[in-house]
Design an enzyme around this catalytic site. Structure first.
Site, PDB file in Angstrom:
ATOM      1  N   TYR A  75       0.875  -1.173   0.000  1.00 38.44           N
ATOM      2  CA  TYR A  75       0.000   0.000   0.000  1.00 38.44           C
ATOM      3  C   TYR A  75       0.908   1.216   0.000  1.00 38.44           C
ATOM      4  O   TYR A  75       2.035   1.163  -0.484  1.00 38.44           O
ATOM      5  CB  TYR A  75      -0.935  -0.084   1.225  1.00 38.44           C
ATOM      6  CG  TYR A  75      -2.107   0.863   1.214  1.00 38.44           C
ATOM      7  CD1 TYR A  75      -2.897   1.037   0.086  1.00 38.44           C
ATOM      8  CD2 TYR A  75      -2.451   1.566   2.364  1.00 38.44           C
ATOM      9  CE1 TYR A  75      -3.987   1.886   0.090  1.00 38.44           C
ATOM     10  CE2 TYR A  75      -3.545   2.423   2.378  1.00 38.44           C
ATOM     11  CZ  TYR A  75      -4.304   2.588   1.236  1.00 38.44           C
ATOM     12  OH  TYR A  75      -5.382   3.435   1.243  1.00 38.44           O
ATOM     13  N   ARG A 128      -6.072  10.580 -10.681  1.00 32.92           N
ATOM     14  CA  ARG A 128      -5.398  11.266  -9.580  1.00 32.92           C
ATOM     15  C   ARG A 128      -4.899  10.209  -8.594  1.00 32.92           C
ATOM     16  O   ARG A 128      -5.475   9.971  -7.555  1.00 32.92           O
ATOM     17  CB  ARG A 128      -6.359  12.239  -8.881  1.00 32.92           C
ATOM     18  CG  ARG A 128      -5.682  13.163  -7.882  1.00 32.92           C
ATOM     19  CD  ARG A 128      -6.651  13.706  -6.864  1.00 32.92           C
ATOM     20  NE  ARG A 128      -7.437  12.679  -6.215  1.00 32.92           N
ATOM     21  CZ  ARG A 128      -6.977  11.880  -5.256  1.00 32.92           C
ATOM     22  NH1 ARG A 128      -5.720  11.957  -4.867  1.00 32.92           N
ATOM     23  NH2 ARG A 128      -7.771  10.968  -4.718  1.00 32.92           N
ATOM     24  N   LYS A 146      -5.690  -1.822  -2.506  1.00 33.09           N
ATOM     25  CA  LYS A 146      -6.820  -1.631  -1.599  1.00 33.09           C
ATOM     26  C   LYS A 146      -7.453  -2.976  -1.247  1.00 33.09           C
ATOM     27  O   LYS A 146      -7.760  -3.258  -0.084  1.00 33.09           O
ATOM     28  CB  LYS A 146      -7.881  -0.741  -2.248  1.00 33.09           C
ATOM     29  CG  LYS A 146      -7.509   0.719  -2.350  1.00 33.09           C
ATOM     30  CD  LYS A 146      -7.762   1.444  -1.051  1.00 33.09           C
ATOM     31  CE  LYS A 146      -7.438   2.916  -1.179  1.00 33.09           C
ATOM     32  NZ  LYS A 146      -7.623   3.659   0.070  1.00 33.09           N
ATOM     33  N   GLU A 218     -12.052   5.079  -6.323  1.00 34.37           N
ATOM     34  CA  GLU A 218     -10.718   5.337  -5.790  1.00 34.37           C
ATOM     35  C   GLU A 218      -9.891   6.161  -6.769  1.00 34.37           C
ATOM     36  O   GLU A 218      -9.746   5.802  -7.932  1.00 34.37           O
ATOM     37  CB  GLU A 218     -10.014   3.987  -5.523  1.00 34.37           C
ATOM     38  CG  GLU A 218      -8.759   4.099  -4.726  1.00 34.37           C
ATOM     39  CD  GLU A 218      -9.012   4.610  -3.322  1.00 34.37           C
ATOM     40  OE1 GLU A 218      -8.159   5.360  -2.808  1.00 34.37           O
ATOM     41  OE2 GLU A 218     -10.056   4.271  -2.730  1.00 34.37           O
ATOM     42  N   ASP A 219      -9.353   7.273  -6.288  1.00 34.91           N
ATOM     43  CA  ASP A 219      -8.398   8.095  -7.034  1.00 34.91           C
ATOM     44  C   ASP A 219      -8.928   8.580  -8.383  1.00 34.91           C
ATOM     45  O   ASP A 219      -8.192   8.625  -9.374  1.00 34.91           O
ATOM     46  CB  ASP A 219      -7.064   7.354  -7.198  1.00 34.91           C
ATOM     47  CG  ASP A 219      -6.299   7.295  -5.880  1.00 34.91           C
ATOM     48  OD1 ASP A 219      -6.797   7.831  -4.885  1.00 34.91           O
ATOM     49  OD2 ASP A 219      -5.194   6.734  -5.859  1.00 34.91           O
ATOM     50  N   ASP A 241     -13.498   6.554  -0.506  1.00 31.53           N
ATOM     51  CA  ASP A 241     -12.826   6.749   0.782  1.00 31.53           C
ATOM     52  C   ASP A 241     -11.816   7.897   0.737  1.00 31.53           C
ATOM     53  O   ASP A 241     -11.326   8.338   1.773  1.00 31.53           O
ATOM     54  CB  ASP A 241     -12.196   5.444   1.291  1.00 31.53           C
ATOM     55  CG  ASP A 241     -10.845   5.141   0.716  1.00 31.53           C
ATOM     56  OD1 ASP A 241     -10.690   5.263  -0.506  1.00 31.53           O
ATOM     57  OD2 ASP A 241      -9.946   4.777   1.490  1.00 31.53           O
ATOM     58  N   ASP A 242     -11.517   8.440  -0.458  1.00 23.45           N
ATOM     59  CA  ASP A 242     -10.750   9.684  -0.515  1.00 23.45           C
ATOM     60  C   ASP A 242     -11.566  10.827   0.082  1.00 23.45           C
ATOM     61  O   ASP A 242     -11.017  11.753   0.680  1.00 23.45           O
ATOM     62  CB  ASP A 242     -10.392  10.041  -1.963  1.00 23.45           C
ATOM     63  CG  ASP A 242      -9.481   9.004  -2.603  1.00 23.45           C
ATOM     64  OD1 ASP A 242      -8.571   8.523  -1.910  1.00 23.45           O
ATOM     65  OD2 ASP A 242      -9.698   8.662  -3.770  1.00 23.45           O
ATOM     66  N   ASN A 355       0.242  11.619   0.726  1.00 19.51           N
ATOM     67  CA  ASN A 355       1.032  10.471   0.275  1.00 19.51           C
ATOM     68  C   ASN A 355       1.576  10.728  -1.121  1.00 19.51           C
ATOM     69  O   ASN A 355       0.990  11.496  -1.879  1.00 19.51           O
ATOM     70  CB  ASN A 355       0.145   9.215   0.238  1.00 19.51           C
ATOM     71  CG  ASN A 355      -0.177   8.687   1.614  1.00 19.51           C
ATOM     72  OD1 ASN A 355       0.702   8.599   2.464  1.00 19.51           O
ATOM     73  ND2 ASN A 355      -1.428   8.336   1.848  1.00 19.51           N
TER      74      ASN A 355
END
Length: 516
Positions: A75, A128, A146, A218-219, A241-242, A355
């Protein structure tokens, strides 16, 4: 090598393996020993992913037994490095790739996935990735990573997890010139076709796997992430979850206005409202700061406080109790900012959550030493323990959303939730804080040790299952009376299954002398 003699004979592989029957303990020891010989994180990532491809149960055993050292490999932060090198370290595909060229045929692509019972989908379009920007299909490492944590942290069965990459091109010119790039060589499609493809994907997932299939975004780029969450949250079992999975509670000026910042801010408001504060008063406690300065016209609206040219100016003017950085812009919590926070507060809260590690707003060492060890510090990527001048050792907390999303996902899957409310994440956040001991707090920890994350996730799942049933959000009936036993009974473990009982029940298989 762990097959017994009877199993080898039945499978027709007797003689194709050395004669030793090897235990999983020995196999794990071999892989752990080989990992310890490696110093390069990317090589460790490649080696670990190779184990996952060859022996899934062994992979998860090795990962779980050394989760503190290996989570940063599978991760953040190493997964970001792996994504940037995805086409160069590629061995075999993991997950499902759906491109804009597949429009009208998404369901048939889902039918090609070998597992028929999928409970959780993690999908990205690669726009992203962490703080690294648009990586196109190279972003597939994120859904894969994930879902590794879905299994390692919460015991969700790996075969019920599906990583997906939506390929609509990339605006990353470097990748478009990369001969090893593995996606469409075109600029990112931002037309109506893109929206239509996502619509088709969502409909196909639910049609094939059911209305209560969890779909985690995600992203995605900021604009699309918020759009899709608003568009789909009442129609599908989905979350981002971002936006929703970052839980760190206090009143703060924020370092940016991207997904995590608004998610954190909205959750803080919910938490404050639970104490009796009005929404308007709670929102007044939160300021946003991005590369253009303090935000006073949109989002969390405030009157213009005057001439604020830097983040340090904002800190000195607003006098916050906490600063939370999620901008991905690097060392924005300067020495002067940290010292100012230390002078304004007895226990300043400093969260450098961006991150990977190079994008963190400050280091743990700077935060602790410049506040004489008084700050409450957390980071998105891991930092090692810090020794102060008086010899006291402080252990920085990793504000990792891996503490949240696996347990929430397990609860959602088990209770048949069809729409995930933000209140679920607030309940998860409160459950997480309850699992921190006084001794851990005295060490400077703000989160339980990662080594205990399986139990943390299970406890979270139990509490969230109790919560969603009590709030009428669950659709799986009959309702289990003993929620803890129910959750623990389904948690997947890494022990090898015996091959023999199933084989002996096959029609036409006789108990011949060779296997008796």
């Amino acid at each position: 090598m762990a097959f017994t003699l009877k199993e080898r004979q039945i499978l027709g592989i007797h003689g194709l393996l050395p004669s030793k029957i090897e235990t999983q303990d020995t196999q794990a020891m071999r892989f752990q020993k080989n990992l310890k010989k490696m110093s390069d994180p990317l090589q460790k990532y490649i080696y670990l992913m190779g184990i996952q491809e060859r022996n899934e149960r062994l992979f998860y055993r090795v990962l779980m037994e050394d989760i503190e050292d290996l989570m940063p490999i599978v991760y953040t932060p190493t997964v970001g490095l792996a994504c940037t090198h995805y086409g160069h370290i590629f061995r075999r595909p993991k997950g499902l790739f759906i491109s804009i060229m597949d429009q009208g045929h998404v369901r048939s692509i889902l039918d090609n996935w070998p597992e028929t019972t999928v409970k959780a989908v993690v999908v990205t379009d690669g726009e992203r990735i962490l703080g690294l920007g648009d990586l196109g299909v190279y972003g597939m490492g994120i859904p894969v990573g994930k879902l590794c944590l879905y299994t390692a942290c919460a015991g969700i069965r790996p075969e019920s997890c599906l990583p997906v990459c939506i390929d609509v091109g990339t605006d990353n010119e470097k990748l478009l010139r990369d001969p090893f790039y593995m996606g469409l060589y075109q600029q990112r499609d931002r037309s109506q076709r893109y929206d239509d493809l996502i619509d088709e994907f969502m409909e196909a997932v639910v049609e094939k796997y059911g209305q209560d299939t969890l779909i985690q975004f995600e992203d995605f780029g900021n604009h699309n992430a918020f759009r899709f969450l608003k568009k789909y949250r009442e129609k599908y079992c989905t979350f981002n979850d971002d936006i929703q999975g970052e839980h760190h509670i206090h009143h703060v000026p924020h370092q940016s206005l991207w997904q995590a910042a608004l998610g954190i801010a909205n959750l803080i408001v919910m938490a404050m409202m639970e104490t009796g504060m009005s929404q308007a008063d709670a929102r007044k406690k939160i300021w946003m700061f991005d590369k253009y300065g303090l935000l006073v016209k949109e989002g969390f609206v405030h009157a213009d406080p005057g001439d604020v040219k830097s983040f340090l100016d904002a800190v000195n003017l607003i006098k916050p109790t906490a600063i939370i950085g999620v901008s991905g812009a690097g060392r924005l919590f300067t020495h002067d900012v940290i010292k100012a926070m230390g002078s304004l507060n007895d226990r300043p809260i400093i969260f450098a959550l961006s991150n990977p590690t190079a994008k963190a707003e400050c280091t743990a060492e700077d935060a602790y030493t410049l506040t004489q060890g008084r700050c409450l510090f957390a980071s998105g990527s891991p930092f090692g323990p810090v020794t102060l001048e008086d010899g006291k050792i402080l252990i920085p907390g990793q504000g990792n959303n891996a503490y949240i999303f696996p347990g929430v996902a397990l609860a959602v899957i088990l209770s048949g939730v069809r729409h995930i409310s933000d209140t679920v994440f607030l309940e998860a956040a409160k459950t997480l804080t309850d699992q921190l001991t006084d001794e851990e707090l005295s060490q400077g920890r703000l989160y339980p040790p990662l080594s205990n994350i399986r139990e943390v996730s299970i406890q979270m799942a139990i509490k969230v299952v109790e919560f969603v049933y009590s709030q009428g959000m669950a659709f799986r009936y009959p309702e289990p009376m003993d929620k803890e036993s129910y959750v623990r009974s389904v948690v997947w473990d890494t022990n090898y299954d015996s091959f023999l009982p199933d084989i002996y029940n096959w029609p036409g298989v006789s108990h011949s002398p060779i296997v008796e």
